[in-house]
Design a protein around this motif. Structure first.
Motif, PDB file in Angstrom:
ATOM      1  N   GLY A 113      42.986  37.788  30.849  1.00 13.37           N
ATOM      2  CA  GLY A 113      43.470  38.498  32.007  1.00 13.37           C
ATOM      3  C   GLY A 113      41.610  38.722  32.233  1.00 13.37           C
ATOM      4  N   LEU A 114      41.439  38.807  33.589  1.00 11.15           N
ATOM      5  CA  LEU A 114      40.437  39.859  34.230  1.00 11.15           C
ATOM      6  C   LEU A 114      39.702  40.530  33.401  1.00 11.15           C
ATOM      7  N   GLY A 115      41.161  41.999  33.093  1.00 12.84           N
ATOM      8  CA  GLY A 115      40.463  43.393  32.476  1.00 12.84           C
ATOM      9  C   GLY A 115      39.951  42.612  31.379  1.00 12.84           C
ATOM     10  N   ILE A 133      31.472  41.423  39.831  1.00 13.44           N
ATOM     11  CA  ILE A 133      31.839  39.867  40.905  1.00 13.44           C
ATOM     12  C   ILE A 133      32.134  38.953  40.700  1.00 13.44           C
ATOM     13  N   LEU A 134      33.325  38.583  41.437  1.00 14.90           N
ATOM     14  CA  LEU A 134      33.916  37.485  41.062  1.00 14.90           C
ATOM     15  C   LEU A 134      33.525  36.170  42.072  1.00 14.90           C
ATOM     16  N   PRO A 135      32.725  35.328  41.283  1.00 14.87           N
ATOM     17  CA  PRO A 135      32.268  34.188  42.291  1.00 14.87           C
ATOM     18  C   PRO A 135      32.740  33.436  43.458  1.00 14.87           C
ATOM     19  N   ASP A 136      34.328  33.603  42.743  1.00 16.91           N
ATOM     20  CA  ASP A 136      35.415  32.930  43.790  1.00 16.91           C
ATOM     21  C   ASP A 136      35.224  33.301  44.687  1.00 16.91           C
ATOM     22  N   ASP A 137      35.161  35.022  45.655  1.00 17.86           N
ATOM     23  CA  ASP A 137      35.324  35.615  46.568  1.00 17.86           C
ATOM     24  C   ASP A 137      34.107  35.296  47.324  1.00 17.86           C
ATOM     25  N   LEU A 138      33.456  34.256  48.067  1.00 16.25           N
ATOM     26  CA  LEU A 138      32.379  34.010  48.804  1.00 16.25           C
ATOM     27  C   LEU A 138      32.402  34.728  49.338  1.00 16.25           C
ATOM     28  N   LYS A 171      49.375  37.702  46.399  1.00 18.68           N
ATOM     29  CA  LYS A 171      48.081  37.179  45.385  1.00 18.68           C
ATOM     30  C   LYS A 171      46.641  37.869  45.735  1.00 18.68           C
ATOM     31  N   TYR A 172      46.846  38.993  45.736  1.00 15.18           N
ATOM     32  CA  TYR A 172      46.643  39.997  45.770  1.00 15.18           C
ATOM     33  C   TYR A 172      46.747  41.025  45.001  1.00 15.18           C
ATOM     34  N   GLY A 173      45.342  41.995  44.353  1.00 11.13           N
ATOM     35  CA  GLY A 173      45.786  43.575  43.988  1.00 11.13           C
ATOM     36  C   GLY A 173      45.763  44.366  44.916  1.00 11.13           C
ATOM     37  N   ILE A 174      46.810  45.198  45.454  1.00 13.24           N
ATOM     38  CA  ILE A 174      46.832  45.822  47.022  1.00 13.24           C
ATOM     39  C   ILE A 174      46.530  47.116  46.709  1.00 13.24           C
ATOM     40  N   VAL A 191      47.934  47.683  42.833  1.00 13.89           N
ATOM     41  CA  VAL A 191      49.117  47.493  42.135  1.00 13.89           C
ATOM     42  C   VAL A 191      48.717  45.563  42.442  1.00 13.89           C
ATOM     43  N   GLU A 192      49.295  45.001  41.388  1.00 10.04           N
ATOM     44  CA  GLU A 192      48.286  43.829  40.622  1.00 10.04           C
ATOM     45  C   GLU A 192      50.111  42.699  41.281  1.00 10.04           C
ATOM     46  N   LYS A 193      48.815  42.256  42.266  1.00  9.98           N
ATOM     47  CA  LYS A 193      49.830  40.846  43.469  1.00  9.98           C
ATOM     48  C   LYS A 193      51.827  41.088  43.700  1.00  9.98           C
ATOM     49  N   PRO A 194      51.988  42.301  43.766  1.00 11.83           N
ATOM     50  CA  PRO A 194      53.339  43.006  44.847  1.00 11.83           C
ATOM     51  C   PRO A 194      53.788  42.018  45.866  1.00 11.83           C
ATOM     52  N   ALA A 204      43.744  44.516  50.902  1.00  8.89           N
ATOM     53  CA  ALA A 204      44.008  43.365  49.504  1.00  8.89           C
ATOM     54  C   ALA A 204      42.113  43.340  49.060  1.00  8.89           C
ATOM     55  N   VAL A 205      42.586  43.884  47.758  1.00 10.80           N
ATOM     56  CA  VAL A 205      41.412  43.955  47.242  1.00 10.80           C
ATOM     57  C   VAL A 205      40.922  42.479  46.675  1.00 10.80           C
ATOM     58  N   VAL A 206      39.173  42.225  47.237  1.00  8.60           N
ATOM     59  CA  VAL A 206      38.370  41.048  46.804  1.00  8.60           C
ATOM     60  C   VAL A 206      37.765  40.807  46.279  1.00  8.60           C
ATOM     61  N   GLY A 207      36.958  40.161  45.903  1.00  5.29           N
ATOM     62  CA  GLY A 207      36.120  39.891  43.918  1.00  5.29           C
ATOM     63  C   GLY A 207      35.036  41.367  44.278  1.00  5.29           C
ATOM     64  N   ARG A 208      34.756  42.136  44.253  1.00  5.00           N
ATOM     65  CA  ARG A 208      33.382  43.056  44.678  1.00  5.00           C
ATOM     66  C   ARG A 208      33.912  44.164  43.617  1.00  5.00           C
ATOM     67  N   TYR A 209      33.652  44.440  42.738  1.00  5.79           N
ATOM     68  CA  TYR A 209      34.054  46.167  42.532  1.00  5.79           C
ATOM     69  C   TYR A 209      33.009  47.388  41.865  1.00  5.79           C
ATOM     70  N   VAL A 210      32.893  48.214  42.304  1.00  7.71           N
ATOM     71  CA  VAL A 210      32.212  49.359  41.727  1.00  7.71           C
ATOM     72  C   VAL A 210      32.759  49.832  40.265  1.00  7.71           C
ATOM     73  N   ILE A 230      46.078  41.352  31.047  1.00 12.51           N
ATOM     74  CA  ILE A 230      45.226  42.351  30.997  1.00 12.51           C
ATOM     75  C   ILE A 230      44.659  42.328  32.000  1.00 12.51           C
ATOM     76  N   GLN A 231      45.654  43.742  33.343  1.00  9.33           N
ATOM     77  CA  GLN A 231      44.964  43.324  34.296  1.00  9.33           C
ATOM     78  C   GLN A 231      43.397  44.317  34.621  1.00  9.33           C
ATOM     79  N   LEU A 232      42.495  44.265  35.357  1.00 11.71           N
ATOM     80  CA  LEU A 232      41.738  44.710  35.650  1.00 11.71           C
ATOM     81  C   LEU A 232      42.209  46.254  37.054  1.00 11.71           C
ATOM     82  N   THR A 233      42.564  45.559  37.743  1.00 11.19           N
ATOM     83  CA  THR A 233      43.943  45.839  38.762  1.00 11.19           C
ATOM     84  C   THR A 233      44.909  47.676  38.181  1.00 11.19           C
ATOM     85  N   ASP A 234      45.368  47.250  36.970  1.00 14.79           N
ATOM     86  CA  ASP A 234      46.090  48.166  36.567  1.00 14.79           C
ATOM     87  C   ASP A 234      45.088  49.041  35.648  1.00 14.79           C
TER      88      ASP A 234
HETATM   89  C1  G1P Z   1      41.780  38.914  41.154  1.00 10.75           C
HETATM   90  C2  G1P Z   1      42.381  40.160  41.281  1.00 10.75           C
HETATM   91  C3  G1P Z   1      42.937  40.687  41.972  1.00 10.75           C
HETATM   92  C4  G1P Z   1      42.767  40.453  43.755  1.00 10.75           C
HETATM   93  C5  G1P Z   1      41.367  39.055  43.449  1.00 10.75           C
HETATM   94  C6  G1P Z   1      40.788  38.863  44.480  1.00 10.75           C
HETATM   95  O1  G1P Z   1      42.950  37.730  41.466  1.00 10.75           O
HETATM   96  O2  G1P Z   1      43.163  40.209  39.802  1.00 10.75           O
HETATM   97  O3  G1P Z   1      43.409  42.153  42.039  1.00 10.75           O
HETATM   98  O4  G1P Z   1      43.191  40.878  44.692  1.00 10.75           O
HETATM   99  O5  G1P Z   1      41.018  38.400  41.957  1.00 10.75           O
HETATM  100  O6  G1P Z   1      39.970  37.834  44.725  1.00 10.75           O
HETATM  101  P1  G1P Z   1      43.017  36.293  40.677  1.00 10.75           P
HETATM  102  O7  G1P Z   1      42.556  35.427  42.268  1.00 10.75           O
HETATM  103  O8  G1P Z   1      42.364  36.443  40.026  1.00 10.75           O
HETATM  104  O9  G1P Z   1      44.351  35.751  40.705  1.00 10.75           O
END
Ligand code: G1P
Length: 294
Positions: A113-115, A133-138, A171-174, A191-194, A204-210, A230-234
C-alpha cells in the motif's frame, strides 16, 4: 514559525499493471509524455519547490528508475564525442549528480500500500514535514503544485485537492470538508475510495501531500484499510484532529497519467502547444487547444 519542507518522497514501487504490456520491462514512471518520463516532471516540480533531499521508494525489479534519475557520464561523453553537446547538457541538468545532490533509494519489496511505501522512507528523511509526490498525477503549471502547497502550508497535514463528479469518488481519497476559504479547505478527515453514496464530499485528493513528520508514527500503527492495503489516507485522517488537515486547490492542470486516457490527454495537451506537431494535428483534424483534461 513553520518548519521548512526539505524532503520529497516518491513512491515508485508499483508494478503498473494497467499499462501492461508496456510496463513489462519499463517502469510506468518512465513512460513518456512526448519525450519526458513521468518521473522527470515530478522531480522537476520538487526541485522548483526547493526540496533538498529526494527519496525514491522503489522495487528491486525496477533498476531502470535509478538509471534514469542518476547522471550517466558515459552516455554524456558519447554524446559529446558525436558533437551533441546540447543533448549532453540537457541530460546533465535533469539528472542527479551522486556527489552534489542528495538522493536516496529505498526498496518496498512487497506491494502493501501507499502508506507502507511512505513508511519505507522513514529512516531517510530530513527533520520536519515531508512532501509526497505521486508521479502518476501529472500537474502542469507555474508555479508548480508543490511550490504552491509549501507556500500555503502552516503546519499540520496538507493534501492537494480537486472536485470530481460524484460517480468518481471510488477512485480517490475524499476529504470530509468542514470549511472553505479560497484555495484552502479545512477537513476533519478523509476516506479512501468511498462509494458515491457514502462519500463525505466531492473533494478528491490528488498525488501531492505535505505531511507533518508524525505521519511516520501513525503509519507504523496503521491497520490495513481499503483493498487490504496500508493506506496513507487512513494515517493522515488519524492525524487530522491532532494537527489539522487542509486541502489545497492547486492552480495547475492535472492529468491522471495512471490511466491510458490521461496519458493520451497529457500528450495531446502538450503536443497541441508545440508548433512542431501542428501538421500532425491538422492531419488528424484535431484542434490545437483541447478544452479540458481527462
Ligand atoms: C492514491 C491514493 C488516493 C489518491 C490517489 C490520487 O490512489 O490512495 O487517496 O486520491 O492516489 O491519484 P491510487 O491512485 O494509487 O489508487
Amino acid at each position: 514559525m513553520t518548519q521548512s519542507v526539505r524532503t520529497a518522497i516518491f513512491p515508485v514501487a508499483g508494478l503498473g499493471t494497467r499499462f501492461l504490456p508496456a510496463t513489462k520491462a519499463t517502469p510506468k514512471e518512465l513512460l513518456p509524455v512526448i519525450d519526458t518520463p513521468l518521473i522527470q516532471y515530478a522531480i522537476d516540480e520538487a526541485r522548483a519547490a526547493g526540496i533538498e533531499r529526494m527519496v525514491f521508494v522503489t522495487h528491486p525489479s525496477k533498476p531502470a528508475i535509478e538509471r534514469h534519475v542518476m547522471d550517466d557520464k558515459a552516455l554524456r561523453a558519447e554524446l559529446q564525442a558525436r558533437g551533441k553537446d546540447g543533448l549532453a547538457e540537457d541530460l546533465a541538468e535533469s539528472a542527479f549528480c551522486p556527489v552534489a545532490d542528495d538522493v536516496r533509494f529505498v526498496m518496498q519489496p512487497e506491494p502493501l500500500g501507499l502508506g507502507h511505501a511512505v513508511l519505507c522512507a522513514r529512516d531517510e528523511v530530513l527533520p520536519g514535514p515531508v512532501a509526497v509526490i505521486l508521479p502518476d498525477d501529472l500537474i502542469l503549471g507555474t508555479p508548480g503544485a508543490l511550490s504552491e502547497m509549501i507556500a500555503a502550508h502552516e503546519g499540520g497535514h496538507m493534501v492537494a485537492t480537486m472536485t470530481v463528479p460524484r460517480e468518481e469518488t471510488a477512485k480517490y481519497g475524499i476529504l470530509a470538508v468542514t470549511e472553505q476559504d479560497g484555495p484552502i479547505m479545512k477537513a476533519r478527515g478523509m476516506v479512501e475510495k468511498p462509494a458515491p453514496a457514502t462519500a463525505p464530499s466531492r473533494e478528491a485528493v490528488v498525488g501531492r501531500y505535505v505531511l507533518d513528520a508524525s505521519i511516520f508514527a501513525d503509519l507504523e500503527t496503521q491497520a490495513p484499510g481499503a483493498g487490504g492495503e496500508i493506506q496513507l489516507t487512513d494515517a493522515i485522517s488519524r492525524g487530522a484532529a491532532r494537527l489539522g488537515l487542509r486541502g489545497f486547490r492547486f492552480s495547475g492542470q492535472r492529468f491522471d497519467c495512471g490511466s491510458k486516457a490521461g496519458m493520451l490527454a497529457a500528450t495531446l495537451h502538450l503536443a497541441s502547444q508545440d508548433p512542431d506537431y501542428a501538421d500532425v494535428f491538422a492531419e488528424f483534424g484535431l484542434t490545437a487547444e483541447p478544452s479540458r483534461a481527462a
